[in-house]
Design a protein around this motif. Structure first.
Motif, PDB file in Angstrom:
ATOM      1  N   ASP A 140       0.820  -1.209   0.000  1.00  0.00           N
ATOM      2  CA  ASP A 140       0.000   0.000   0.000  1.00  0.00           C
ATOM      3  C   ASP A 140       0.856   1.262   0.000  1.00  0.00           C
ATOM      4  OD1 ASP A 140       1.084  -0.114   2.505  1.00  0.00           O
ATOM      5  OD2 ASP A 140      -0.818   0.150   3.591  1.00  0.00           O
ATOM      6  N   GLU A 141       2.099   1.143  -0.507  1.00  0.00           N
ATOM      7  CA  GLU A 141       2.979   2.301  -0.497  1.00  0.00           C
ATOM      8  C   GLU A 141       2.456   3.452  -1.333  1.00  0.00           C
ATOM      9  OE1 GLU A 141       5.911  -1.247  -0.790  1.00  0.00           O
ATOM     10  OE2 GLU A 141       3.826  -0.808  -1.256  1.00  0.00           O
ATOM     11  N   GLY A 142       1.601   3.137  -2.318  1.00  0.00           N
ATOM     12  CA  GLY A 142       1.065   4.193  -3.161  1.00  0.00           C
ATOM     13  C   GLY A 142       0.286   5.221  -2.376  1.00  0.00           C
ATOM     14  N   GLU A 143      -0.608   4.752  -1.539  1.00  0.00           N
ATOM     15  CA  GLU A 143      -1.386   5.676  -0.713  1.00  0.00           C
ATOM     16  C   GLU A 143      -0.483   6.408   0.266  1.00  0.00           C
ATOM     17  OE1 GLU A 143      -5.319   5.785   2.193  1.00  0.00           O
ATOM     18  OE2 GLU A 143      -4.693   3.894   1.270  1.00  0.00           O
ATOM     19  N   SER A 144       0.501   5.688   0.843  1.00  0.00           N
ATOM     20  CA  SER A 144       1.425   6.326   1.782  1.00  0.00           C
ATOM     21  C   SER A 144       2.245   7.412   1.094  1.00  0.00           C
ATOM     22  CB  SER A 144       2.367   5.277   2.392  1.00  0.00           C
ATOM     23  OG  SER A 144       1.643   4.296   3.093  1.00  0.00           O
ATOM     24  N   ALA A 145       2.704   7.148  -0.121  1.00  0.00           N
ATOM     25  CA  ALA A 145       3.462   8.151  -0.859  1.00  0.00           C
ATOM     26  C   ALA A 145       2.593   9.359  -1.190  1.00  0.00           C
ATOM     27  CB  ALA A 145       4.030   7.541  -2.132  1.00  0.00           C
ATOM     28  N   PHE A 146       1.333   9.095  -1.544  1.00  0.00           N
ATOM     29  CA  PHE A 146       0.419  10.195  -1.837  1.00  0.00           C
ATOM     30  C   PHE A 146       0.212  11.060  -0.603  1.00  0.00           C
ATOM     31  CE2 PHE A 146      -3.605  12.299  -2.623  1.00  0.00           C
ATOM     32  CZ  PHE A 146      -3.477  12.696  -3.940  1.00  0.00           C
ATOM     33  N   GLU A 147       0.075  10.409   0.546  1.00  0.00           N
ATOM     34  CA  GLU A 147      -0.066  11.166   1.793  1.00  0.00           C
ATOM     35  C   GLU A 147       1.181  12.015   2.035  1.00  0.00           C
ATOM     36  OE1 GLU A 147      -2.640  11.318   4.000  1.00  0.00           O
ATOM     37  OE2 GLU A 147      -3.849  10.177   2.586  1.00  0.00           O
ATOM     38  N   ALA A 148       2.372  11.444   1.782  1.00  0.00           N
ATOM     39  CA  ALA A 148       3.618  12.186   2.000  1.00  0.00           C
ATOM     40  C   ALA A 148       3.741  13.373   1.043  1.00  0.00           C
ATOM     41  CB  ALA A 148       4.815  11.247   1.828  1.00  0.00           C
ATOM     42  N   LEU A 149       3.172  13.246  -0.146  1.00  0.00           N
ATOM     43  CA  LEU A 149       3.241  14.328  -1.126  1.00  0.00           C
ATOM     44  C   LEU A 149       2.440  15.557  -0.710  1.00  0.00           C
ATOM     45  CD1 LEU A 149       3.081  12.265  -4.400  1.00  0.00           C
ATOM     46  CD2 LEU A 149       4.727  14.090  -3.981  1.00  0.00           C
ATOM     47  N   LYS A 150       1.531  15.385   0.236  1.00  0.00           N
ATOM     48  CA  LYS A 150       0.714  16.520   0.658  1.00  0.00           C
ATOM     49  C   LYS A 150       1.556  17.672   1.200  1.00  0.00           C
ATOM     50  CE  LYS A 150      -3.288  13.772   2.093  1.00  0.00           C
ATOM     51  NZ  LYS A 150      -4.111  13.407   3.253  1.00  0.00           N
ATOM     52  N   SER A 151       2.689  17.335   1.790  1.00  0.00           N
ATOM     53  CA  SER A 151       3.518  18.370   2.418  1.00  0.00           C
ATOM     54  C   SER A 151       4.481  19.015   1.430  1.00  0.00           C
ATOM     55  CB  SER A 151       4.313  17.770   3.582  1.00  0.00           C
ATOM     56  OG  SER A 151       5.193  16.764   3.111  1.00  0.00           O
ATOM     57  N   ILE A 152       4.460  18.572   0.172  1.00  0.00           N
ATOM     58  CA  ILE A 152       5.364  19.108  -0.838  1.00  0.00           C
ATOM     59  C   ILE A 152       4.553  19.938  -1.820  1.00  0.00           C
ATOM     60  CG2 ILE A 152       7.038  18.533  -2.627  1.00  0.00           C
ATOM     61  CD1 ILE A 152       7.485  15.859  -1.233  1.00  0.00           C
ATOM     62  N   ASP A 153       5.021  21.143  -2.089  1.00  0.00           N
ATOM     63  CA  ASP A 153       4.307  22.039  -2.994  1.00  0.00           C
ATOM     64  C   ASP A 153       4.703  21.706  -4.426  1.00  0.00           C
ATOM     65  OD1 ASP A 153       2.741  24.047  -3.969  1.00  0.00           O
ATOM     66  OD2 ASP A 153       4.164  25.650  -3.508  1.00  0.00           O
ATOM     67  N   CYS A 154       3.981  20.765  -5.039  1.00  0.00           N
ATOM     68  CA  CYS A 154       4.277  20.302  -6.395  1.00  0.00           C
ATOM     69  C   CYS A 154       3.236  20.829  -7.370  1.00  0.00           C
ATOM     70  CB  CYS A 154       4.265  18.772  -6.452  1.00  0.00           C
ATOM     71  SG  CYS A 154       5.541  17.979  -5.468  1.00  0.00           S
ATOM     72  N   PRO A 155       3.584  20.875  -8.648  1.00  0.00           N
ATOM     73  CA  PRO A 155       2.548  21.167  -9.654  1.00  0.00           C
ATOM     74  C   PRO A 155       1.478  20.086  -9.636  1.00  0.00           C
ATOM     75  CG  PRO A 155       4.766  21.320 -10.593  1.00  0.00           C
ATOM     76  CD  PRO A 155       4.921  20.707  -9.235  1.00  0.00           C
ATOM     77  N   GLU A 156       0.290  20.436 -10.064  1.00  0.00           N
ATOM     78  CA  GLU A 156      -0.805  19.471 -10.128  1.00  0.00           C
ATOM     79  C   GLU A 156      -0.465  18.337 -11.092  1.00  0.00           C
ATOM     80  OE1 GLU A 156      -3.829  19.206  -8.773  1.00  0.00           O
ATOM     81  OE2 GLU A 156      -4.046  21.059  -7.635  1.00  0.00           O
ATOM     82  N   PHE A 157      -0.796  17.107 -10.696  1.00  0.00           N
ATOM     83  CA  PHE A 157      -0.585  15.956 -11.570  1.00  0.00           C
ATOM     84  C   PHE A 157      -1.519  14.839 -11.134  1.00  0.00           C
ATOM     85  CE2 PHE A 157       1.704  12.697  -9.075  1.00  0.00           C
ATOM     86  CZ  PHE A 157       1.900  13.401  -7.888  1.00  0.00           C
ATOM     87  N   THR A 158      -1.629  13.833 -11.974  1.00  0.00           N
ATOM     88  CA  THR A 158      -2.390  12.631 -11.641  1.00  0.00           C
ATOM     89  C   THR A 158      -1.421  11.528 -11.281  1.00  0.00           C
ATOM     90  OG1 THR A 158      -4.347  13.142 -12.962  1.00  0.00           O
ATOM     91  CG2 THR A 158      -3.863  10.807 -12.605  1.00  0.00           C
ATOM     92  N   LEU A 159      -1.682  10.847 -10.171  1.00  0.00           N
ATOM     93  CA  LEU A 159      -0.865   9.727  -9.734  1.00  0.00           C
ATOM     94  C   LEU A 159      -1.645   8.433  -9.959  1.00  0.00           C
ATOM     95  CD1 LEU A 159       1.682   8.642  -8.228  1.00  0.00           C
ATOM     96  CD2 LEU A 159       0.360   8.858  -6.108  1.00  0.00           C
ATOM     97  N   VAL A 160      -0.998   7.469 -10.606  1.00  0.00           N
ATOM     98  CA  VAL A 160      -1.593   6.154 -10.826  1.00  0.00           C
ATOM     99  C   VAL A 160      -0.707   5.120 -10.146  1.00  0.00           C
ATOM    100  CG1 VAL A 160      -2.341   4.441 -12.524  1.00  0.00           C
ATOM    101  CG2 VAL A 160      -2.508   6.886 -13.056  1.00  0.00           C
ATOM    102  N   THR A 161      -1.253   4.415  -9.158  1.00  0.00           N
ATOM    103  CA  THR A 161      -0.475   3.400  -8.452  1.00  0.00           C
ATOM    104  C   THR A 161      -0.934   2.006  -8.870  1.00  0.00           C
ATOM    105  OG1 THR A 161      -1.959   3.266  -6.525  1.00  0.00           O
ATOM    106  CG2 THR A 161      -0.249   4.971  -6.491  1.00  0.00           C
ATOM    107  N   ILE A 162       0.016   1.089  -8.895  1.00  0.00           N
ATOM    108  CA  ILE A 162      -0.255  -0.279  -9.342  1.00  0.00           C
ATOM    109  C   ILE A 162       0.304  -1.239  -8.308  1.00  0.00           C
ATOM    110  CG2 ILE A 162       0.083  -1.969 -11.186  1.00  0.00           C
ATOM    111  CD1 ILE A 162       0.849   0.620 -12.920  1.00  0.00           C
TER     112      ILE A 162
END
Length: 267
Positions: free
Chosen positions: A74-96
């Protein structure tokens, strides 16, 4: 991506069914195992293809990048949660997930370097065909507007797979190999003697500073290999980021993965 604007609904998958928590609209479409959940700030889709489970964290803005992330659990969801604190451009994340790790992520067969572990059976080419032929087209049906560019990221063996993919397909213009298994037998020699299908716009490579501190003859080469590959890419004119993180292979993997994704988004 302004991640704080795009928070996925918490979804809990159970063996006997699916439970959805929070205010949402729930749909099931004609693709078996495919679900759509909508909240005010994010669109989340989940579907299954050939035993692989795909989650789409869809930005609501059009014409944005799409980054694919192969994960062990389930690292995909964990990585997405971690990305919340980083000011990145908008993008779509697809986890497999649902991957046969030692098969799907390895470029060729090799004996396991660990005792009592399965051998590596070299199914990366087969999985790449599934990824590019079926998973990507299905995931990108949900994308709003055009795909600005497409990236591929992964941790450990999935980082190895991300690098290897550049030599097999032209689908990904940016690559993030986070604590990638660049100790894999023969991979450094392969990289140094082959050309990528296209010149990537950016390659991000990282390693933990304690990952090479091992009695294993393969693992002890991982930092030297990663540094040599990074230098080779730079000399080849590829925009390359090389990052050394504190700790061993298992330290803060989600944060490292988020940093890798940010590293190819922030150009």
């Amino acid at each position: 991506m302004q991640i704080k604007k795009c928070i996925p609904l918490k979804i809990y998958y159970r063996f006997m069914g699916t439970a959805f928590f929070g205010r949402s609209l729930f749909y099931k479409n004609n693709l078996k195992g495919s679900y759509k959940v909508e909240t005010k700030n994010v669109k989340f889709h989940k579907f299954e293809i050939s035993g692989k489970y795909i989650s789409v964290y869809l930005t609501v803005l059009p014409d944005r990048p799409v980054i694919y992330l192969n994960t062990f659990g389930d690292e995909g969801e964990s990585a997405f949660e971690a990305l919340k604190s980083i000011d990145c451009p908008e993008f779509t994340l697809v986890t497999i997930t649902g991957l046969d790790w030692n098969r799907d992520m390895t470029p060729w067969s090799a004996p396991s370097i660990f005792k009592n572990d399965d051998n590596y059976t070299g199914g990366a080419d087969d999985f790449l065909r599934l990824l590019t032929g079926r998973i990507i087209p299905e995931a990108e049906k949900y994308v709003i507007g055009k795909v600005l560019w497409r990236g591929l990221a992964g941790y450990s063996l999935a980082g190895l797979f991300a690098v290897y993919s550049m030599y097999q397909v032209s689908a990904f213009s940016k690559i993030a190999s986070v604590s990638g298994s660049l100790w894999f037998p023969g991979i450094k020699e392969y990289i140094l003697s082959h050309k990528t299908k296209i010149k990537p716009d950016r390659v991000y490579l990282s390693i933990g500073d304690m990952e090479c501190r091992s009695s294993n003859n393969y693992l002890k080469t991982v930092q030297d290999n990663t540094e040599e590959i990074a230098a080779f890419y730079k000399e080849s004119g590829i925009d390359t980021v090389f990052q050394i993180n504190p700790g061993n292979h298992f330290k803060e993997s989600s944060k490292r993965t988020a940093a890798g994704i940010a590293g190819i988004l922030l150009t």
